[in-house]
Design an enzyme around this catalytic site. Structure first.
Site, PDB file in Angstrom:
ATOM      1  N   LEU A  85       0.854  -1.136  -0.008  1.00 22.39           N
ATOM      2  CA  LEU A  85       0.063  -0.106  -0.064  1.00 22.39           C
ATOM      3  C   LEU A  85       0.719   1.362   0.043  1.00 22.39           C
ATOM      4  O   LEU A  85       0.501   1.982  -0.475  1.00 22.39           O
ATOM      5  CB  LEU A  85      -0.818   0.100   1.241  1.00 22.39           C
ATOM      6  CG  LEU A  85      -2.053   1.178   1.194  1.00 22.39           C
ATOM      7  CD1 LEU A  85      -2.856   1.058   0.039  1.00 22.39           C
ATOM      8  CD2 LEU A  85      -2.800   0.849   2.613  1.00 22.39           C
ATOM      9  N   VAL A  88       1.983   1.898  -3.636  1.00 26.45           N
ATOM     10  CA  VAL A  88       0.992   2.579  -4.264  1.00 26.45           C
ATOM     11  C   VAL A  88       0.772   3.951  -3.963  1.00 26.45           C
ATOM     12  O   VAL A  88       0.505   4.737  -4.913  1.00 26.45           O
ATOM     13  CB  VAL A  88      -0.608   1.756  -3.974  1.00 26.45           C
ATOM     14  CG1 VAL A  88      -1.596   2.369  -4.780  1.00 26.45           C
ATOM     15  CG2 VAL A  88      -0.176   0.475  -4.523  1.00 26.45           C
ATOM     16  N   HIS A  89       0.861   4.166  -2.774  1.00 21.57           N
ATOM     17  CA  HIS A  89       0.780   5.556  -2.160  1.00 21.57           C
ATOM     18  C   HIS A  89       1.858   6.568  -2.674  1.00 21.57           C
ATOM     19  O   HIS A  89       1.667   7.765  -3.360  1.00 21.57           O
ATOM     20  CB  HIS A  89       0.662   5.673  -0.616  1.00 21.57           C
ATOM     21  CG  HIS A  89       0.525   6.847   0.051  1.00 21.57           C
ATOM     22  ND1 HIS A  89      -0.543   7.711  -0.069  1.00 21.57           N
ATOM     23  CD2 HIS A  89       1.432   7.554   0.741  1.00 21.57           C
ATOM     24  CE1 HIS A  89      -0.161   8.905   0.672  1.00 21.57           C
ATOM     25  NE2 HIS A  89       0.765   8.860   1.110  1.00 21.57           N
ATOM     26  N   ALA A  90       2.975   5.987  -2.849  1.00 19.07           N
ATOM     27  CA  ALA A  90       4.088   6.798  -3.445  1.00 19.07           C
ATOM     28  C   ALA A  90       3.884   7.074  -4.828  1.00 19.07           C
ATOM     29  O   ALA A  90       4.169   8.178  -4.931  1.00 19.07           O
ATOM     30  CB  ALA A  90       5.363   5.974  -3.335  1.00 19.07           C
ATOM     31  N   HIS A  93       1.363  10.013  -4.838  1.00 23.58           N
ATOM     32  CA  HIS A  93       1.980  11.087  -4.698  1.00 23.58           C
ATOM     33  C   HIS A  93       2.746  11.720  -6.044  1.00 23.58           C
ATOM     34  O   HIS A  93       2.591  12.620  -6.261  1.00 23.58           O
ATOM     35  CB  HIS A  93       2.942  11.042  -3.628  1.00 23.58           C
ATOM     36  CG  HIS A  93       2.239  11.503  -2.300  1.00 23.58           C
ATOM     37  ND1 HIS A  93       2.206  12.804  -1.698  1.00 23.58           N
ATOM     38  CD2 HIS A  93       2.112  10.498  -1.352  1.00 23.58           C
ATOM     39  CE1 HIS A  93       1.603  12.670  -0.799  1.00 23.58           C
ATOM     40  NE2 HIS A  93       1.397  11.499  -0.335  1.00 23.58           N
TER      41      HIS A  93
END
Length: 115
Positions: A85, A88-90, A93
């Site tokens: 996760l 994916v978050h990176a 961003h």
């Protein structure tokens, strides 16, 4: 049964990946923040300062992109890189920062034309 050496190695790899991913998040976030700071300066008519901030934003985005490229190269399309996760978050961003920079560039140009 799990091999303790394999567990330790997996934990080490996860920790290393998280450090790399945090670099991506930090640089992408810095790029976006600098872009919005540049827009604020452009709104105030400080176009030289806005351009300096956009240069700083570009440098941070270049570093984030370099990190992303490294991750892609290490994976080589084989799925070796653990998908998490945070990764994916990176990526999220990075993509939103790229979009923000593109839009802010256009908005700064409009503010220059108006002034």
């Amino acid at each position: 049964m799990f091999n303790l050496d394999n567990q330790a190695e997996a934990a080490q790899q996860t920790e290393e990946l998280e450090e790399v991913v945090m670099g991506l998040i930090i640089n992408a976030g810095q790029a976006r923040s600098q872009a919005y700071a540049a827009l604020k300066q452009a709104k105030a008519g400080n176009f030289a300062q806005a351009q300096a901030l956009m240069t700083s934003s570009r440098l941070a985005l270049n570093e984030a992109h370099r990190i992303q490229t490294r991750l892609i190269e290490e994976d080589q399309g084989t799925g070796k890189t653990h998908l998490s996760l945070i990764l994916v978050h990176a990526q999220d961003h990075l993509m939103t920062s790229m979009l923000a920079r593109e839009l802010v560039t256009e908005l700064i140009e409009l503010h220059e034309k108006i002034k």
